[in-house]
Structures are given as structure tokens and as C-alpha cells.
Design an enzyme around this catalytic site. Structure first.
Site, PDB file in Angstrom:
ATOM      1  CD  GLU A 167      -2.874  -1.274   2.363  1.00 13.20           C
ATOM      2  OE1 GLU A 167      -2.794  -0.399   3.236  1.00 13.20           O
ATOM      3  OE2 GLU A 167      -3.701  -2.194   2.398  1.00 13.20           O
ATOM      4  CG  ASN A 208      -0.373  -7.171  -1.301  1.00 17.59           C
ATOM      5  OD1 ASN A 208      -0.845  -7.900  -2.180  1.00 17.59           O
ATOM      6  ND2 ASN A 208      -0.962  -6.994  -0.126  1.00 17.59           N
ATOM      7  CG  HIS A 244      -9.635  -6.340   0.889  1.00 16.65           C
ATOM      8  ND1 HIS A 244      -9.841  -7.465   1.673  1.00 16.65           N
ATOM      9  CD2 HIS A 244      -8.317  -6.064   0.975  1.00 16.65           C
ATOM     10  CE1 HIS A 244      -8.689  -7.833   2.216  1.00 16.65           C
ATOM     11  NE2 HIS A 244      -7.749  -7.001   1.803  1.00 16.65           N
ATOM     12  CD  GLU A 274      -4.264  -8.279   1.655  1.00 16.84           C
ATOM     13  OE1 GLU A 274      -5.171  -7.620   2.204  1.00 16.84           O
ATOM     14  OE2 GLU A 274      -3.062  -8.009   1.787  1.00 16.84           O
ATOM     15  CG  ASP A 276     -12.378  -9.597   2.129  1.00 15.53           C
ATOM     16  OD1 ASP A 276     -12.389  -8.607   1.370  1.00 15.53           O
ATOM     17  OD2 ASP A 276     -11.836  -9.560   3.254  1.00 15.53           O
TER      18      ASP A 276
HETATM   19  C1  XIL Z   1      -5.962  -6.821   8.320  1.00 16.00           C
HETATM   20  C2  XIL Z   1      -6.208  -8.037   9.199  1.00 16.00           C
HETATM   21  O1  XIL Z   1      -7.046  -8.918   8.507  1.00 16.00           O
HETATM   22  C3  XIL Z   1      -6.840  -7.625  10.502  1.00 16.00           C
HETATM   23  O2  XIL Z   1      -6.956  -8.741  11.379  1.00 16.00           O
HETATM   24  C4  XIL Z   1      -6.006  -6.537  11.160  1.00 16.00           C
HETATM   25  O3  XIL Z   1      -6.659  -6.075  12.321  1.00 16.00           O
HETATM   26  C5  XIL Z   1      -5.791  -5.363  10.208  1.00 16.00           C
HETATM   27  O4  XIL Z   1      -5.210  -5.846   9.005  1.00 16.00           O
HETATM   28  N1  XIL Z   1      -4.854  -5.024   3.685  1.00 16.00           N
HETATM   29  C6  XIL Z   1      -3.772  -5.730   4.158  1.00 16.00           C
HETATM   30  C7  XIL Z   1      -3.912  -6.612   5.332  1.00 16.00           C
HETATM   31  O5  XIL Z   1      -2.720  -5.700   3.517  1.00 16.00           O
HETATM   32  O6  XIL Z   1      -2.754  -6.676   6.106  1.00 16.00           O
HETATM   33  C8  XIL Z   1      -5.070  -6.224   6.193  1.00 16.00           C
HETATM   34  O7  XIL Z   1      -5.243  -7.220   7.183  1.00 16.00           O
HETATM   35  C9  XIL Z   1      -6.320  -6.029   5.362  1.00 16.00           C
HETATM   36  C10 XIL Z   1      -6.131  -4.946   4.341  1.00 16.00           C
END
Ligand code: XIL
Length: 358
Positions: A167, A208, A244, A274, A276
Site C-alpha cells: 500500500e 501488494n 477486497h 486478499e 473477500d
Molecule cells: C488486516 C487483518 O485482517 C486484521 O486482522 C487486522 O486487524 C488489520 O489488518 N490489507 C492488508 C492486510 O494488507 O494486512 C489487512 O489485514 C487487510 C487490508
């Protein structure tokens, strides 16, 4: 004669009838239990050389046998949801704590799974000693270099890929204003990759990010960043697209394919890292929401499968019981492939079908 026998052996006939009807019911009922599912995401992904992964919640991995069983059954790759972030790994400047991360790596090894390690350089989940400390540029560089190299050395040979920088681009396409940018300057990105490569030349190193999965300002900025890194000979292997998303606001599959392909042309790999799919803002019945969710999962997996550059598809959590989304958004949700009782959802079956048919 039959009447006579039935009278005499009523219980015998009753038992036969019961066994018979149970057998018929089992054969005809839809598969609700995973233990009867011969084909899994893992078996299908294995046969086509795809990494299919899930982010792991350390507590559930430690305490919950059902969680461990399902994880090993359905996935051939694990990501560390939190265990490898700066704060848990390095609670004090000179103290590293590898316990939780080691458990994850050991579990992966025992179950012949890959580990996608997350994450070395990020602006969140940093320890207070770091965010509240006052460090010169040279000190901050030394802290980051030490971190990257101690951690990569510890996991050398046990981890297949690392998210090196996470990020670093803001939503408007500029470099995000973080402790690393302020303290070291824009070259922190390139340095992080070079330090990581020095410590473990075999690890596959990734950039990422979120919000750059389709086409647009942010994905252009990510593309330009990694193109420049490649041109400078920085040891970067690929780009993780976090993915996400939610029903009603997922990127267009066509755009994702085009984006994967343009990164592929730079000689980079892509991970869906990641995924969802939130349903909290969707309208309709629960069943309609889950069907729309399933469609999005399947379209994005389809996008990944349609390009040779896309090597890995990871969901950010195993079951709705452990998803980070309700905590993050402050609202209930159900964004993953398995429900809170660990039963497979329509999204799970949609991914199975996509893997079978694509
Ligand atoms: C999130 C985790 O899932 C949570 O448990 C934590 O509290 C915060 O981070 N992008 C990312 C991840 O790169 O590291 C994040 O993970 C979600 C968003």
C-alpha cells in the site's frame, strides 16, 4: 405367509426399512458435509498448478482443530494474516518474536502447503517504539534493513513469497505519505526489495496493494511504479492485487484481465492476494446476496485463470467467523467462502465449478 412373518418379526422388517430409506436419502441429498466431497479447491488447484490460499488467523490455527482440518483440506497455500507484520514480529527494537509465525510455517510444512508471507514494509500495525520514536534518516534505514534481513534470514527456505511493500500508493496515484516516505524518501521501496533479495535470493518478492485491481488512476500508478522498479533492475517478482470487494462494487473482470496482462507483459507475476466480497450493502434476500457474491468470486478467479501471469488466488480468511470485515466496517457481514459454522457457501461451489470448467 408374509403377514405371518411381519407379525412375528416386526422389528426385523422395521430395521431393514430404516436402513433402506436412510441409504436412499443419503444418496439423493445434496452434499452438505465436506467430508463427502471428493473434489476440493486444493485438489483442483494442484492439478492445474495454481496456488490457492487463505489468510490464517493465528488463534484459530492454535485452538481449533476443525479450522486446521478445513484449511489443510481446501488450500495449498497460506498467508499470514497478522503474524508476520512488523508489530507482532518486532515488539521492541532489539526483540524479535517469531513464535506465532513459526507455528504457521510449521503447519504449512506438515501439510505440504506454500507460505505467502505478509508483510515487511507497511504503514499500519507498527510498534509504538517505532511510530513514536525520533529517528534520523540513517537510523530509520538501519532499522528497516535490520528488520527485513533478520526476518528473511529467519524464514529462508521456509517461505515461498514475500509481500515486501504494501500500500505505498495513495488513492490519487501519488506516493502515500507514510513514516517510510517521510523518514527515508521514495527510495525506501527500491531499498526494501534489494535488502530482501540480499537476505534470501530465492524468495519471490511482491508489491501488494488495494484499489488497483481493475483499470484507473491507482492501477496506472502501481503499473508505473513496478515498471520503473523493473527497469532499474530491482528484484521484484510480481504484484499482489488485494481484491477486497463487495456486491455492487467489484472491479470489472475484463479490466482485471487487462491489468493482469499488462503487468504480465512487464515480466511480472500477479497474485490475487486478499480476496473477500462484502454483502452488507447489497439489497435482496440473503440467498440473492450470496448468489451475487458467488458470481464475483467466480469471475475474479476466472480472470486469474485466463492469464498465465496470474499464479495465485488467496482469500483473506477461511470462514465468516474469523473475517476482519465486521471489525473493520463496524457492520455484520459474511464475505468469505465458508459460513460461521464452517459450511461451504455458494461462493465455495462457484470456485469449484470455475476450477473444473475453465
Ligand atoms: C488486516 C487483518 O485482517 C486484521 O486482522 C487486522 O486487524 C488489520 O489488518 N490489507 C492488508 C492486510 O494488507 O494486512 C489487512 O489485514 C487487510 C487490508
Amino acid at each position: 405367509m408374509t403377514v405371518y412373518l411381519m407379525k412375528k418379526n416386526r422389528w426385523f422388517f422395521f430395521s431393514i426399512l430404516l436402513i433402506f430409506t436412510t441409504a436412499i436419502t443419503l444418496c439423493l441429498s445434496p452434499t452438505t458435509s465436506l467430508s463427502r466431497e471428493a473434489v476440493t479447491l486444493r485438489s483442483l488447484a494442484d492439478s492445474r498448478g495454481l496456488q490457492i490460499g487463505a489468510a490464517v488467523a493465528a488463534n484459530a490455527l492454535r485452538d481449533d482443530a476443525q479450522y486446521r482440518q478445513l484449511l489443510a483440506r481446501e488450500f495449498n497455500s497460506l498467508s499470514s494474516e497478522n503474524a508476520m507484520k512488523f508489530e507482532p514480529l518486532r515488539p521492541q527494537r532489539n526483540v524479535y518474536n517469531f513464535q506465532e509465525a513459526d507455528s504457521l510455517v510449521n503447519f504449512a510444512k506438515a501439510n505440504q502447503m506454500q507460505v505467502h508471507a505478509h508483510v515487511l514494509v507497511w504503514h499500519y500495525q507498527l510498534p509504538k517504539w517505532l511510530t513514536e520514536g525520533k529517528f534520523s534518516r540513517d537510523e530509520l534505514k538501519a532499522i528497516l534493513k535490520d528488520h527485513i534481513q533478520k526476518v528473511l534470514t529467519h524464514f529462508r527456505g521456509k517461505v515461498s513469497a514475500w509481500d515486501v511493500v504494501n500500500e505505498a500508493i495513495a488513492d490519487d496515484g501519488s506516493l502515500r505519505n507514510t513514516i517510510w516516505l517521510q523518514g527515508i524518501g521514495p527510495e525506501y521501496i527500491e531499498l526494501a526489495f534489494r535488502w530482501a533479495h540480499e537476505a534470501d535470493p530465492n524468495a519471490h518478492l511482491y508489491y501488494n496493494d488495494y484499489g488497483g485491481e481493475g483499470l484507473g488512476t491507482k492501477s496506472d500508478a502501481i503499473y508505473n511504479l513496478v515498471k520503473k522498479l523493473k527497469a532499474q533492475g530491482v528484484p521484484i517478482e510480481g504484484v499482489g492485487m488485494q481484491m477486497h470487494t463487495g456486491v455492487g462494487w467489484a472491479p470489472q473482470p475484463r479490466d482485471v484481465i487487462d491489468n493482469i496482462n499488462r503487468l504480465g507483459k512487464l515480466g511480472l507475476n500477479v497474485h490475487i492476494s486478499e480476496m473477500d466480497v462484502q454483502i452488507q450493502k447489497a439489497s435482496g434476500t440473503e440467498s440473492e446476496k450470496l448468489t451475487s457474491q458467488a458470481r464475483i468470486y467466480s469471475q475474479i478467479l476466472g480472470a486469474c485463470l485466463s492469464s498465465r501471469a496470474c499464479k495465485s488466488f488467496t482469500v483473506w480468511g477461511l470462514t465468516d467467523k474469523h473475517s476482519w470485515i465486521p471489525g473493520f466496517t463496524g457492520k455484520p457481514d459474511a464475505p468469505l467462502l465458508f459460513d460461521t459454522s464452517y459450511r461451504p457457501k455458494p461462493a465455495y461451489y462457484a470456485l469449484l465449478e470455475m476450477l473444473k470448467s475453465h
